[in-house]
Design a protein around this motif. Structure first.
Motif, PDB file in Angstrom:
ATOM      1  N   GLY A  39       0.783  -1.229   0.000  1.00  0.00           N
ATOM      2  CA  GLY A  39       0.000   0.000   0.000  1.00  0.00           C
ATOM      3  C   GLY A  39       0.813   1.276   0.000  1.00  0.00           C
ATOM      4  N   TRP A  40       2.135   1.173   0.053  1.00  0.00           N
ATOM      5  CA  TRP A  40       2.977   2.367   0.058  1.00  0.00           C
ATOM      6  C   TRP A  40       3.632   2.544  -1.303  1.00  0.00           C
ATOM      7  N   GLY A  41       3.564   3.746  -1.833  1.00  0.00           N
ATOM      8  CA  GLY A  41       4.231   4.077  -3.080  1.00  0.00           C
ATOM      9  C   GLY A  41       5.296   5.135  -2.835  1.00  0.00           C
ATOM     10  N   GLU A  42       5.962   5.531  -3.907  1.00  0.00           N
ATOM     11  CA  GLU A  42       7.017   6.538  -3.780  1.00  0.00           C
ATOM     12  C   GLU A  42       6.476   7.858  -3.229  1.00  0.00           C
ATOM     13  N   THR A  43       5.288   8.235  -3.711  1.00  0.00           N
ATOM     14  CA  THR A  43       4.726   9.527  -3.290  1.00  0.00           C
ATOM     15  C   THR A  43       4.328   9.523  -1.824  1.00  0.00           C
ATOM     16  N   SER A  44       3.595   8.495  -1.402  1.00  0.00           N
ATOM     17  CA  SER A  44       3.148   8.452  -0.003  1.00  0.00           C
ATOM     18  C   SER A  44       4.334   8.324   0.943  1.00  0.00           C
ATOM     19  N   ALA A  45       5.364   7.562   0.526  1.00  0.00           N
ATOM     20  CA  ALA A  45       6.558   7.434   1.362  1.00  0.00           C
ATOM     21  C   ALA A  45       7.270   8.772   1.491  1.00  0.00           C
ATOM     22  N   ALA A  46       7.435   9.464   0.357  1.00  0.00           N
ATOM     23  CA  ALA A  46       8.123  10.759   0.375  1.00  0.00           C
ATOM     24  C   ALA A  46       7.360  11.773   1.215  1.00  0.00           C
ATOM     25  N   ASN A  47       6.028  11.756   1.113  1.00  0.00           N
ATOM     26  CA  ASN A  47       5.217  12.704   1.886  1.00  0.00           C
ATOM     27  C   ASN A  47       5.373  12.478   3.385  1.00  0.00           C
ATOM     28  N   LEU A  48       5.354  11.208   3.817  1.00  0.00           N
ATOM     29  CA  LEU A  48       5.483  10.933   5.238  1.00  0.00           C
ATOM     30  C   LEU A  48       6.873  11.319   5.736  1.00  0.00           C
ATOM     31  N   LEU A  49       7.907  10.948   4.991  1.00  0.00           N
ATOM     32  CA  LEU A  49       9.267  11.297   5.414  1.00  0.00           C
ATOM     33  C   LEU A  49       9.448  12.813   5.486  1.00  0.00           C
ATOM     34  N   SER A  50       8.785  13.539   4.590  1.00  0.00           N
ATOM     35  CA  SER A  50       8.844  14.993   4.629  1.00  0.00           C
ATOM     36  C   SER A  50       8.171  15.533   5.888  1.00  0.00           C
ATOM     37  N   GLU A  51       7.021  14.939   6.251  1.00  0.00           N
ATOM     38  CA  GLU A  51       6.321  15.343   7.474  1.00  0.00           C
ATOM     39  C   GLU A  51       7.193  15.083   8.701  1.00  0.00           C
ATOM     40  N   ILE A  52       7.833  13.917   8.739  1.00  0.00           N
ATOM     41  CA  ILE A  52       8.677  13.572   9.887  1.00  0.00           C
ATOM     42  C   ILE A  52       9.866  14.526   9.978  1.00  0.00           C
ATOM     43  N   GLU A  53      10.478  14.809   8.832  1.00  0.00           N
ATOM     44  CA  GLU A  53      11.633  15.705   8.818  1.00  0.00           C
ATOM     45  C   GLU A  53      11.247  17.100   9.335  1.00  0.00           C
ATOM     46  N   ALA A  54      10.050  17.548   8.931  1.00  0.00           N
ATOM     47  CA  ALA A  54       9.604  18.884   9.341  1.00  0.00           C
ATOM     48  C   ALA A  54       9.278  18.951  10.824  1.00  0.00           C
ATOM     49  N   SER A  55       9.142  17.780  11.471  1.00  0.00           N
ATOM     50  CA  SER A  55       8.780  17.759  12.893  1.00  0.00           C
ATOM     51  C   SER A  55       9.995  17.764  13.809  1.00  0.00           C
ATOM     52  N   ARG A  56      11.186  17.893  13.253  1.00  0.00           N
ATOM     53  CA  ARG A  56      12.394  17.830  14.091  1.00  0.00           C
ATOM     54  C   ARG A  56      12.564  19.065  14.970  1.00  0.00           C
ATOM     55  N   GLU A  57      11.924  20.157  14.629  1.00  0.00           N
ATOM     56  CA  GLU A  57      11.975  21.359  15.467  1.00  0.00           C
ATOM     57  C   GLU A  57      10.550  21.826  15.763  1.00  0.00           C
ATOM     58  N   PRO A  58       9.822  21.048  16.543  1.00  0.00           N
ATOM     59  CA  PRO A  58       8.406  21.370  16.779  1.00  0.00           C
ATOM     60  C   PRO A  58       8.242  22.489  17.785  1.00  0.00           C
ATOM     61  N   PRO A  59       7.128  23.198  17.730  1.00  0.00           N
ATOM     62  CA  PRO A  59       6.808  24.135  18.806  1.00  0.00           C
ATOM     63  C   PRO A  59       6.786  23.390  20.138  1.00  0.00           C
ATOM     64  N   LEU A  60       7.224  24.038  21.177  1.00  0.00           N
ATOM     65  CA  LEU A  60       7.325  23.383  22.481  1.00  0.00           C
ATOM     66  C   LEU A  60       5.984  22.825  22.942  1.00  0.00           C
ATOM     67  N   ALA A  61       4.918  23.597  22.761  1.00  0.00           N
ATOM     68  CA  ALA A  61       3.599  23.136  23.218  1.00  0.00           C
ATOM     69  C   ALA A  61       3.203  21.839  22.517  1.00  0.00           C
ATOM     70  N   ASP A  62       3.448  21.770  21.208  1.00  0.00           N
ATOM     71  CA  ASP A  62       3.108  20.559  20.471  1.00  0.00           C
ATOM     72  C   ASP A  62       3.909  19.373  20.981  1.00  0.00           C
ATOM     73  N   PHE A  63       5.186  19.597  21.277  1.00  0.00           N
ATOM     74  CA  PHE A  63       6.033  18.491  21.719  1.00  0.00           C
ATOM     75  C   PHE A  63       5.583  17.976  23.084  1.00  0.00           C
ATOM     76  N   ILE A  64       5.292  18.887  24.010  1.00  0.00           N
ATOM     77  CA  ILE A  64       4.825  18.460  25.330  1.00  0.00           C
ATOM     78  C   ILE A  64       3.530  17.664  25.196  1.00  0.00           C
ATOM     79  N   SER A  65       2.602  18.151  24.367  1.00  0.00           N
ATOM     80  CA  SER A  65       1.331  17.446  24.168  1.00  0.00           C
ATOM     81  C   SER A  65       1.557  16.080  23.530  1.00  0.00           C
ATOM     82  N   ALA A  66       2.497  16.016  22.568  1.00  0.00           N
ATOM     83  CA  ALA A  66       2.741  14.780  21.819  1.00  0.00           C
ATOM     84  C   ALA A  66       3.269  13.653  22.684  1.00  0.00           C
TER      85      ALA A  66
END
Length: 694
Positions: free
Chosen positions: A504-531
């Motif tokens: 069920g995973w293709g190149e596009t869906s994989a790239a999109n998820l990895l992009s989301e994860i990469e963008a989460s490396r510097e999250p707002p503090l409030a989001d990180f505490i909640s997470a």
């Protein structure tokens, strides 16, 4: 309500928990009758879709039957029949995920009633039109009806009932069911289309639901829902793992037809087609009524769900003469059972492990009607309450719904066991010791427990966490089961090949998820505490903590060494402060947090006061924004007096849609007449209110 209900009138009283104590028809004016007819038609269309297409009914079958009968009576009495009325067509339509196939013969529904006099009226009509006949009586199975087509003895296709004229081609799934022969035996006809009922045996259903609960999955409401959800899986291997079976009970079309239904059923076993052993032939309708009463008494002994019996004219020539309506065959009638009301038996007890490790015992019930809703599980709350009520497997209990929503066991009506249920000494998921905190029991495995791990990852990636699109419950389960995630921190070690190698995973869906994860490396503090999923610390409390302490290190130090200081934060009292302290001082949790911090650097929060330029407004954000994260945009509007929520409702003032916005939030915005603004319009809106972001 789901998609099927989105366009329904919210004021329609027949959509959820509908009243069935109707005023006498003779007391209605024509205007009142027309209004009730329209509401009933609308509601029945919604319930048809919930039942036939989505397989998530919100009312019990008997309640539906009452609504349908009322609609028929009103249409007849006030001459309000209409070609588009549900009384003129079979409910449901095929799903788009499968190829749509036309049936070789219509698969119509069966006229039904729970009253013996209606059954006798059916027999009187048959007598008038075709004379004296014998009837074949069969259990009315509560499963998924399907068409099975055999050509030259080979299974050519299996099709769901759909709308009665065409359905979904689920042949690949049907081939995985052991009781569906791939090839017929004996002296079979060259062409044979038969109707069968796919179902999940009750014992297998309870075992399967127990497994789902213990691994943290949502259990199925009843065996029919489990069957319907399984037969429409896109992956046949998933179907093969689930305990489905089938009874074959009718010939739809054949190159060589028998003279009677009884003769047809007698040949089925010769072909390898499984038939039910409770089928009987009776001479008259009184024999059929007696058969129904016997089946009602035997109902709880059967390993499959039935909700009545079906009475069929045996002679095929008489059937042809009787014909059919647009909705049902006129040679068959269903004599329904009364709904089980509130009192039922506990078949098993499963133990659910929550995100925080709390063990929740869940009673798996023989399905029962509670306030118009079919219930097959109920909360037992905690060990102390179990002991107080003396509840155990095998007991007959009374079930109620708290606030008309959550089912729970109110009391034991009759003991069928010795003593009360005892929680296991070890976690059913990870075998870690179970500890008690007053009346509550906890798994001590922490984030090392798979159930807690999965739920923690889901929460970390969810709306109340870092909002990683593409990482929902299903994908988290898949990644954990594949051995790719043993901790939250493993998210940051995922590679493209890890994902594209999965179903069920293709190149596009994989790239999109990895992009989301990469963008989460510097999250707002409030989001990180909640997470992190600290009990009682959601997004709102997390934002207050972020504003109070400014950095994660400061928050963590205070939570470890100065828990009393947490009580100075708005909305945090002594209990929540102790919970936060317990979480951060847990050795297992500390290890996981440290692992995450090797990949993530929470941003420093602004501890200064903001303005009130947006006071009273509520924003929801979807998609990615240019130059800022969604969380930063949320912080911006909140610092100027607005609310930022994760879901759209009638209280939302603006949906801000960035790149690749979520379709669901946009649909919800349109349904609630919420303005959708793009990023440029959002910044312009802030500028208009005097908010200078330079």
């Amino acid at each position: 309500m789901p998609a099927a209900d989105e366009n329904a009138d919210a004021d329609n009283p027949y959509l959820r928990e509908p009243p069935t104590d109707f005023a006498p028809i003779e007391e209605l004016s024509e205007t009142e009758a027309e209004q009730q007819v329209e509401q009933l038609r609308e509601a029945i269309r919604v319930h048809d879709r919930r039942y036939y297409v989505e397989h998530e009914p919100v009312i019990a079958d008997r309640t539906y039957d009452t609504l349908f009968a009322r609609l028929q009576a009103l249409e007849d009495e006030f001459d309000l029949a209409h070609p588009d009325s549900p009384t003129r067509s079979v409910g449901g339509e095929p799903l788009e995920a499968f190829e749509t196939v036309e049936h070789v013969a219509p698969m119509l529904s069966i006229d039904a009633s729970g009253e013996a006099e209606d059954v006798r009226a059916f027999a009187d009509r048959v007598q008038r039109e075709v004379g004296t006949v014998e009837y074949v009586c069969e259990p009315k199975f509560d499963g998924v009806s399907m068409e099975f087509v055999y050509e030259d003895g080979w299974l050519e296709r299996a099709v769901t009932r759909g709308d009665g004229r065409e359905g979904d081609d689920v042949t690949a799934n049907a081939r995985t069911i052991g009781s569906v022969p791939q090839r017929l035996h004996g002296d079979y006809p060259e062409f044979l289309a038969v109707r069968g009922e796919v179902y999940m045996p009750k014992d297998a259903f309870q075992d399967y639901n127990r497994e789902r609960i213990e691994r943290g999955d949502e259990p199925f409401a009843n065996p029919r829902n489990a069957t319907a959800g399984t037969i429409r899986q896109l992956d046949p291997s998933v179907v093969a793992e689930r305990p489905l079976s089938v009874f074959f009970f009718d010939v739809l079309e054949a190159s060589d037809l028998a003279d009677s239904h009884q003769a047809e059923l007698e040949t089925f076993p010769d072909y390898g087609l499984r038939v039910n052993d409770r089928v009987e032939v009776v001479e008259n309708i009184e024999g059929a009524i007696e058969y129904r009463d016997r089946m009602l008494e035997a109902r709880d002994e059967l390993d499959y769900e039935i909700d009545g019996v079906v009475i069929k004219v045996d002679d095929r020539e008489a059937r042809e003469e009787l014909g059919r309506t647009a909705r049902h065959d006129r040679w068959a009638y269903a004599y329904k059972f009364p709904a089980r009301a509130e009192v039922t038996t506990i078949a098993d007890v499963a133990v659910q492990v929550g995100r925080t490790g709390r063990l929740t015992p869940v009673a798996l019930l023989e399905p029962v009607d509670v306030g118009g809703v079919t219930v097959s599980r109920a909360s037992l709350h905690n060990p102390a309450e179990i002991a107080e009520k003396n509840v155990n497997v095998g007991d007959t209990v009374r079930v109620q719904r708290a606030g008309d929503v959550i089912p729970y066991v109110k009391e034991v009506v009759e003991k069928g066991s010795e003593g009360h249920y005892e929680l296991p000494a070890t976690c059913p998921v990870c075998d870690s010791p179970v500890e008690r905190d007053g009346p509550i029991a906890f798994c001590t495995g922490g984030l090392g427990c798979d159930a807690q791990l999965r739920r923690s990852i889901e929460y970390y990636a969810g709306d109340d966490g870092l909002d990683l699109e593409g990482l929902g419950e299903k994908s988290v389960r898949q990644l954990v089961d594949a051995g790719l995630l043993d901790s939250v921190a493993d998210l940051y070690a995922l590679e493209r090949e890890d994902l594209t190698d999965l179903e069920g995973w293709g190149e596009t869906s994989a790239a999109n998820l990895l992009s989301e994860i990469e963008a989460s490396r510097e999250p707002p503090l409030a989001d990180f505490i909640s997470a992190l999923g600290i009990p009682h610390v959601g997004p709102t409390t997390a934002r207050e903590l972020a504003r109070e302490f400014g950095t994660f290190a400061a928050f963590r130090t205070a939570a470890e060494a100065e828990p009393d200081r947490l009580e100075d934060v708005e909305e945090i009292g002594e209990t929540v402060a102790e919970t936060i302290h317990d979480f951060v001082t847990s050795e297992a949790n500390a290890v996981v947090v440290d692992e995450i911090l090797e990949h993530v650097s929470p941003q420093e929060a602004d501890t200064g006061a903001g303005g009130d330029e947006l006071d009273g407004l509520t924003f929801v954000f979807t998609g990615s924004l240019e130059g800022v994260t969604r969380s930063e945009a949320q912080d911006t509007v909140e610092s100027h007096g607005a609310n930022a929520t994760s879901s759209v409702s009638g209280n939302t003032d603006y949906l801000v849609a960035g790149e690749n916005p979520g379709a669901t939030k946009q649909d919800d915005a349109r349904d609630n007449d919420v303005p959708i603004v793009n990023e440029d319009e959002f910044w312009a809106l802030l500028a208009e209110r005097g908010i200078d972001l330079e």
